[in-house]
Design an enzyme around this catalytic site. Sequence first.
Site, PDB file in Angstrom:
ATOM      1  CE1 TYR A 153      -6.287   5.585  -3.009  1.00  0.00           C
ATOM      2  CE2 TYR A 153      -4.463   6.938  -3.766  1.00  0.00           C
ATOM      3  CZ  TYR A 153      -5.544   6.750  -2.922  1.00  0.00           C
ATOM      4  OH  TYR A 153      -5.869   7.703  -1.992  1.00  0.00           O
ATOM      5  CG  ASP A 248      -4.185  -2.345  -1.147  1.00  0.00           C
ATOM      6  OD1 ASP A 248      -3.862  -1.166  -1.395  1.00  0.00           O
ATOM      7  OD2 ASP A 248      -5.293  -2.643  -0.661  1.00  0.00           O
ATOM      8  CE  LYS A 276     -11.924   0.744  -1.769  1.00  0.00           C
ATOM      9  NZ  LYS A 276     -12.428   2.110  -1.968  1.00  0.00           N
TER      10      LYS A 276
HETATM   11  P1  KE4 Z   1      -9.011   4.535   1.975  1.00  0.00           P
HETATM   12  O1  KE4 Z   1      -7.914   5.245   2.771  1.00  0.00           O
HETATM   13  O2  KE4 Z   1      -9.631   5.421   0.920  1.00  0.00           O
HETATM   14  O3  KE4 Z   1     -10.043   3.857   2.891  1.00  0.00           O
HETATM   15  O4  KE4 Z   1      -8.343   3.305   1.204  1.00  0.00           O
HETATM   16  C1  KE4 Z   1      -7.256   3.578   0.361  1.00  0.00           C
HETATM   17  C2  KE4 Z   1      -7.139   2.458  -0.656  1.00  0.00           C
HETATM   18  C3  KE4 Z   1      -6.165   1.491  -0.476  1.00  0.00           C
HETATM   19  N1  KE4 Z   1      -6.032   0.465  -1.349  1.00  0.00           N
HETATM   20  C4  KE4 Z   1      -6.859   0.339  -2.409  1.00  0.00           C
HETATM   21  C5  KE4 Z   1      -6.677  -0.824  -3.352  1.00  0.00           C
HETATM   22  C6  KE4 Z   1      -7.877   1.298  -2.644  1.00  0.00           C
HETATM   23  O5  KE4 Z   1      -8.689   1.166  -3.723  1.00  0.00           O
HETATM   24  C7  KE4 Z   1      -8.025   2.374  -1.752  1.00  0.00           C
HETATM   25  C8  KE4 Z   1      -9.066   3.465  -1.951  1.00  0.00           C
HETATM   26  N2  KE4 Z   1      -9.852   3.366  -3.141  1.00  0.00           N
HETATM   27  C9  KE4 Z   1     -10.358   4.626  -3.684  1.00  0.00           C
HETATM   28  C10 KE4 Z   1     -11.142   4.355  -4.963  1.00  0.00           C
HETATM   29  N3  KE4 Z   1     -10.474   3.485  -5.870  1.00  0.00           N
HETATM   30  C11 KE4 Z   1     -11.178   5.365  -2.681  1.00  0.00           C
HETATM   31  C12 KE4 Z   1     -12.061   6.452  -3.247  1.00  0.00           C
HETATM   32  C13 KE4 Z   1     -11.520   7.818  -2.943  1.00  0.00           C
HETATM   33  O6  KE4 Z   1     -10.278   7.985  -2.895  1.00  0.00           O
HETATM   34  O7  KE4 Z   1     -12.362   8.731  -2.762  1.00  0.00           O
END
Ligand code: KE4
Length: 446
Positions: A153, A248, A276
């Site tokens: 993701y 990523d 994060k």
């Molecule tokens: P954000 O746009 O949520 O800040 O980051 C997206 C993203 C990009 N790359 C990786 C590897 C990620 O894990 C994420 C976002 N992670 C999720 C949980 N695995 C965020 C939690 C959510 O979607 O509420």
Amino acid sequence: MISFRAMAASTRVNSNRLFARAKRILPGGVDSPVRAFSAVGGTPPFIRRARGARLIDEDGRAYIDYVMSWGPLIHGHAPAGLTRALSEAAARGTSFGAPTALEVELGLAVRRVMPSIERVRFVNSGTEATMSALRLARAATGRDRLIKFAGCYHGHGDAFLVQAGSGATTLGVPTSPGVSRAVAADTLVARYNDLDSVDRLFRKHRQRVAALIVEPIAGNMGVVPPAAGFLEGLRELSQAHGAILIFDEVISGFRAGPGGAQERLGVRPDLTCLGKIIGGGLPVGAYGGRRDLMELVAPAGPVYQAGTLSGNPLAMTAGLWALSQLTPELYRKLDRLGGRLAAGLAEAARQTGTDLHVNAHGSVLTPFFTATPVRNYESATRADTTAYAQFFRGMLARGIYPPPSQFEGWFLSGAHSNAHVDAAIEAAHATLRAMRRRTRRSTGPR
Ligand code: KE4
């Protein structure tokens, strides 16, 4: 005897009321889908405050937190040094829309621990970081296609919502409606830990692949570490086919070690996406890498990307504080606690005869309800999500707050202790025993 589920519902009056109210204004009552508990059932506790490793909900119930805001809070909730730094920064102004020394210092701090990042641009989320990195790779190569991995993701940018992990898999929409056929056609999907699947895509699409993006330590199908040689193979294949290799590291950055997975595993990407931890709990994302690529980003070059709150002084303050506390002692503690929790969950499963496969990498791990090893998306999605939901509810009722999805990581922090981990292990024993009893009752004597 009252069931845990009934007891939990009865003592979550304020959260129940707030969830009903929330659904009258927010789709599904939340601002990010996985928070709605649709994969595990029940009402999500509405959190009033948190400190260290603990959450307190609107009904006054306390939980030991193993989500930690999905990874950013490597130092725990509301550490005193961070809250002090933020209140001082806020008194100087919350946003200027103008350059500040803070973003320069955070950029230099990032480069010190991740030397592959010769230039960096701050944005407001991991999604913005990956969207921008992909646009940059397409501009630099003049190509359109992207290779990603099933179950990984990279945020909710259209190009990435094809066989995506995390909430997309949790909710059963790994390829989201609304992504145009034209966009989806440019996204090619390979199998994690399978270099042949990548080689076949490169050979088939030859000089049309702009970039390959990968979570170097996958976290969004649950935790799946890279097999030996996998990342090195991606480096070689990307080089050979003139594609940009994007790591990523939104999860693994500063989590796997101060220099992220690229330092810990010794593979240098062309571009890196961060999020994060780099924001210390405030909204920060970043993308960066080779100078020749990053100098294409406006205003240095023609690739446009912008943001009202990019480099926000409060967020930069939080990121600088968070990175300043990343000591060798912290990582030794995180690795030890992660190993203790992984071993404890595996032992609880062994003692209760539960099919459980625990994948871990340092301080992030996933207990998969399956007997078979989990090496990729297919094996991850064979896990018993009904069993995970039952396990989750039992843990929550016992004061432990794991991720409300089988396909996410459990995160530890510097605020966790042996006692916190042992409490989670004890709750796991009790929960798995109760699940076992229920199974025996429902299936009757053999
Ligand atoms: P954000 O746009 O949520 O800040 O980051 C997206 C993203 C990009 N790359 C990786 C590897 C990620 O894990 C994420 C976002 N992670 C999720 C949980 N695995 C965020 C939690 C959510 O979607 O509420």
